[in-house]
Every structure is written in structure tokens, then in C-alpha cells.
Design a protein around this motif. Sequence first.
Motif, PDB file in Angstrom:
ATOM      1  N   ARG A  72       0.821  -1.217   0.000  1.00 31.63           N
ATOM      2  CA  ARG A  72       0.000   0.000   0.000  1.00 31.63           C
ATOM      3  C   ARG A  72       0.852   1.264   0.000  1.00 31.63           C
ATOM      4  O   ARG A  72       0.481   2.286  -0.585  1.00 31.63           O
ATOM      5  N   GLY A  73       1.978   1.190   0.658  1.00 33.92           N
ATOM      6  CA  GLY A  73       2.813   2.377   0.796  1.00 33.92           C
ATOM      7  C   GLY A  73       3.514   2.799  -0.473  1.00 33.92           C
ATOM      8  O   GLY A  73       3.956   3.944  -0.592  1.00 33.92           O
ATOM      9  N   ALA A  74       3.628   1.892  -1.441  1.00 37.39           N
ATOM     10  CA  ALA A  74       4.323   2.248  -2.676  1.00 37.39           C
ATOM     11  C   ALA A  74       3.453   3.075  -3.615  1.00 37.39           C
ATOM     12  O   ALA A  74       3.962   3.704  -4.541  1.00 37.39           O
ATOM     13  N   TYR A  75       2.141   3.056  -3.416  1.00 36.96           N
ATOM     14  CA  TYR A  75       1.138   3.723  -4.256  1.00 36.96           C
ATOM     15  C   TYR A  75       1.057   3.063  -5.633  1.00 36.96           C
ATOM     16  O   TYR A  75      -0.018   2.697  -6.084  1.00 36.96           O
ATOM     17  N   TRP A  76       2.191   2.891  -6.356  1.00 35.73           N
ATOM     18  CA  TRP A  76       2.201   2.204  -7.652  1.00 35.73           C
ATOM     19  C   TRP A  76       2.225   0.705  -7.377  1.00 35.73           C
ATOM     20  O   TRP A  76       3.264   0.095  -7.195  1.00 35.73           O
ATOM     21  N   ARG A  77       1.038   0.111  -7.337  1.00 37.90           N
ATOM     22  CA  ARG A  77       0.917  -1.252  -6.843  1.00 37.90           C
ATOM     23  C   ARG A  77       1.110  -2.293  -7.940  1.00 37.90           C
ATOM     24  O   ARG A  77       0.953  -2.019  -9.121  1.00 37.90           O
ATOM     25  N   ARG A  78       1.407  -3.512  -7.466  1.00 36.29           N
ATOM     26  CA  ARG A  78       1.439  -4.708  -8.300  1.00 36.29           C
ATOM     27  C   ARG A  78       2.581  -4.634  -9.317  1.00 36.29           C
ATOM     28  O   ARG A  78       3.536  -3.904  -9.130  1.00 36.29           O
ATOM     29  N   GLY A  79       2.495  -5.450 -10.350  1.00 44.49           N
ATOM     30  CA  GLY A  79       3.559  -5.526 -11.335  1.00 44.49           C
ATOM     31  C   GLY A  79       4.625  -6.505 -10.899  1.00 44.49           C
ATOM     32  O   GLY A  79       4.847  -6.731  -9.695  1.00 44.49           O
ATOM     33  N   PRO A  80       5.324  -7.128 -11.845  1.00 46.08           N
ATOM     34  CA  PRO A  80       6.276  -8.190 -11.496  1.00 46.08           C
ATOM     35  C   PRO A  80       7.456  -7.729 -10.654  1.00 46.08           C
ATOM     36  O   PRO A  80       7.907  -8.461  -9.772  1.00 46.08           O
ATOM     37  N   VAL A  81       7.986  -6.533 -10.911  1.00 48.87           N
ATOM     38  CA  VAL A  81       9.154  -6.076 -10.153  1.00 48.87           C
ATOM     39  C   VAL A  81       8.770  -5.797  -8.704  1.00 48.87           C
ATOM     40  O   VAL A  81       9.418  -6.278  -7.757  1.00 48.87           O
ATOM     41  N   THR A  82       7.707  -5.033  -8.502  1.00 45.51           N
ATOM     42  CA  THR A  82       7.262  -4.711  -7.145  1.00 45.51           C
ATOM     43  C   THR A  82       6.909  -5.967  -6.361  1.00 45.51           C
ATOM     44  O   THR A  82       7.347  -6.151  -5.209  1.00 45.51           O
ATOM     45  N   MET A  83       6.107  -6.846  -6.963  1.00 45.45           N
ATOM     46  CA  MET A  83       5.623  -8.007  -6.221  1.00 45.45           C
ATOM     47  C   MET A  83       6.730  -9.033  -5.964  1.00 45.45           C
ATOM     48  O   MET A  83       6.693  -9.747  -4.957  1.00 45.45           O
ATOM     49  N   THR A  84       7.725  -9.096  -6.849  1.00 42.48           N
ATOM     50  CA  THR A  84       8.867  -9.970  -6.596  1.00 42.48           C
ATOM     51  C   THR A  84       9.714  -9.444  -5.446  1.00 42.48           C
ATOM     52  O   THR A  84      10.185 -10.208  -4.595  1.00 42.48           O
ATOM     53  N   ALA A  85       9.896  -8.143  -5.405  1.00 41.49           N
ATOM     54  CA  ALA A  85      10.642  -7.541  -4.289  1.00 41.49           C
ATOM     55  C   ALA A  85       9.923  -7.769  -2.966  1.00 41.49           C
ATOM     56  O   ALA A  85      10.539  -8.140  -1.953  1.00 41.49           O
ATOM     57  N   ILE A  86       8.601  -7.544  -2.952  1.00 41.55           N
ATOM     58  CA  ILE A  86       7.827  -7.790  -1.730  1.00 41.55           C
ATOM     59  C   ILE A  86       7.927  -9.254  -1.326  1.00 41.55           C
ATOM     60  O   ILE A  86       8.087  -9.585  -0.141  1.00 41.55           O
ATOM     61  N   ALA A  87       7.840 -10.139  -2.315  1.00 38.27           N
ATOM     62  CA  ALA A  87       7.899 -11.578  -2.030  1.00 38.27           C
ATOM     63  C   ALA A  87       9.208 -11.962  -1.360  1.00 38.27           C
ATOM     64  O   ALA A  87       9.231 -12.780  -0.428  1.00 38.27           O
TER      65      ALA A  87
END
Length: 402
Positions: A72-87
Motif C-alpha cells: 500500500r505504501g508504494a502507491y504504484w501497486r502490483r507488477g512483477p518487479v514490485t511483487m517480486t521484491a515484496i515476495a
Amino acid sequence: MKIEQIKTIVTCPGRNFVTVKVVTDAGVYGLGDATLNGRELAVRTYLDEHVIPCLTGRDPRRIEDIWQYLYRGAYWRRGPVTMTAIAAIDMALWDILGKLAGMPVYQLLGGRSRHGLMVYGHATGRDHAEAIDAVHSHIAQGYKAIRVQSGVPGLSKVYGVGTQPGHYEPAQKGLPPEESWDTALYLRHTPELFRKVREAVGFGPHLLHDAHHRLTPIEAASLGKALEPFSLFWLEDATPAENQEAFRLIRQHTTTPLAAGEIFNSLWDCKDLISHQLIDYIRTTIVHAGGITHVRRIADFAAIHQVRTGFHGATDLSPVCMAAAVNFGLWTPNFGIQELMPHGSLVDAVFPHNYRLEDGYLVMDDVPGLGVDIDERLAARYPYERAYLPVARLRDGAMWNW
């Protein structure tokens, strides 16, 4: 307890992997997989520049809060790069929590639902005869389920079939290679392949096939119908799933089970597919869909609609992610099957792990955390090498789905 240090480790013991190591002020550390095939350095930069500075000093036990903060804090949600980093961060925190509790992660999730995970291996061949030989070889090794892919006469390269002996590795060093594709040839060839395989091995082994996003919905429906006599476990990625409604047309024409989702990044990518029961197996990976925390939500949502898991498990997942998948699969009540492309001995040396294959099942002992480690000195001997997955073009030169 606080997070003292987080570092990213990039290594290429035959193929590229990105690993996150989260270290606490208590000396306990956890590992997460941050590998995104062909875009590895984008994830490393996202972690190093945008995630890690925000997490130092936080309590690693607050897994849910940290997940929400990163999403939620990134505002620009989802996408492979963001979700891989979160994972990657999420996996590492679950690893730490398991070590602190002295329990495997599957115990923290709720305990075992099964003794092991049935896996499927990859039987490939340049022609039907080679593919059938590979199926026999997998049966001899104890596999209960086998994905079958074969070369297609008239095409020099086909997804799933390597040009060299050994395990298939699609990513190639250098710039992206280009391959030619002809759907008509493939559709004529594939049902005959499975007719011959069933004649050779009978209906005992589970058989699977991956169309790899190459077909339009009506072409996928036609293939699914043609494959019905051969009782497939599933037909995977029959058509691109950006338009989830496209699977409704396939469903109207065939009873062959459908699997999709290895390139999905969140529940929102598969919500309609699951809620309308347009697929039978969800293929999302822990590394590309926000880690254990988010994939647990996907699996729970799928369970309500009688959809089972069938996680991606190619060699572009490091043993860290596979260890997480084994823990997750041992727990989740709606587990279906786990893909397994075994890594080579060098990868296994860099990432010593507890999970192992026994009689067609992945099993692991009661070890704290995820049950995987990294030999950083060995990893440092194998620096990153640029590599890409191929791209595909139709015979007229137009871009197509690889």
C-alpha cells in the motif's frame, strides 16, 4: 528485535538468481528469493534503492504490517518487479519467524495437510519417439505426473524442448533469441503426440501439457477438446489471461482441466478466473506474487471455489523459493500438484536445502524456518551474466506470444 541489515546477493551458478538476506540484531537471518527471469537487476535495484532503506530498524516479526507497508505504501501497486521484491522480503521474514519459533514455516501456517507434494517432471523430445522415451525415463524415476512437450515438424525450435541434452533452460546468455511459430502445425501435431504416449504408457501416469500462451481462445478450445480422449491432468496457459473472460469460451467447449497463472502477480490477476471457476489450477508462484503472505490469500480464495494450487517450479525459481513452496504445499488444504525442474549440482551447492524428491513426492524434515541456506562465498564466484528468455514471431514476421 529489529532488522539490522538487508542485502541482495546476485549469483549465476549456471543461471541468474537474486537472493535477499535479512539479518536481525539477534543474529537470526532469513532468506528470500527475488529472481525475475530476464529482469533480475531491476528487482535488485528496486530492493536496494526503494525497499531496504525503509525497513532497517523495523521489527521483523510484524510480517503482515511490513507486507501492507510495501504494497500500500508504494502507491504504484502490483507488477512483477514490485511483487517480486515484496515476495523476497516476505519469504525472509517467514524464515526468521520459523527460526525464532524453532519450527518449520508449514507449522506456523497451521501444520501439515499431507506427507509430501506430488510433483510433475518434464519429458521432452525433438520428436514423438524421443518424448515417449523421456516419459518412460520419468516413470522409472518414480514420477507420478509428467508434462510432455515435443518438437513440431516444420519448426526449428519449440517451447519446452531444449537443443542440448539435460534439463531444459529457456533463458539464454546475451540478447533475446528469436524463434518462429506456426499455430496450425502445432495444433495438428499435439493430439497425435498424446495418443502415442497413452498407447505407450497407458492411463496410469498423469500427463500434462503447456500451450504457453500461444493460442487464441477458440484454438485453445479446439485443442482441449481434441485432447479429451487422453485424460490430461491439465492443459496449461492455453491462451493469454490478461482477458480473464477469454477462458469462458474455452470452458464452454472442453472438459480438459485448465491451469493458468505462472506470470500472475496478485489475486487481482486471477480473481475472475477463480470466482467463475474458469480454471481448475492456479499457477502463481510465491516469488512473483508477493510471497507467502499474499499467495496464502490466493490459495484460500481458490479453495472456496474448488480450485487447487499447481505452482510454477521451473529453474528460474531458486531453491529458496522452492523451499517456500514445499512449506506452503505441505500446509495448504487445496494443494493440487507442484512443478519440479531439478536444479543442477552447482545450484544445489550454492543453496543447500532440506527438501528432496522421494518416489515422486517432495518432502522435507522438521527443520526451523524454510529449510534452505546460501553459501555466500561460493555464490560470489559466479557473477551475474545477462540472459534473456526468447521472443517469438509468426512466419510472416509478426510478434507473437512466447
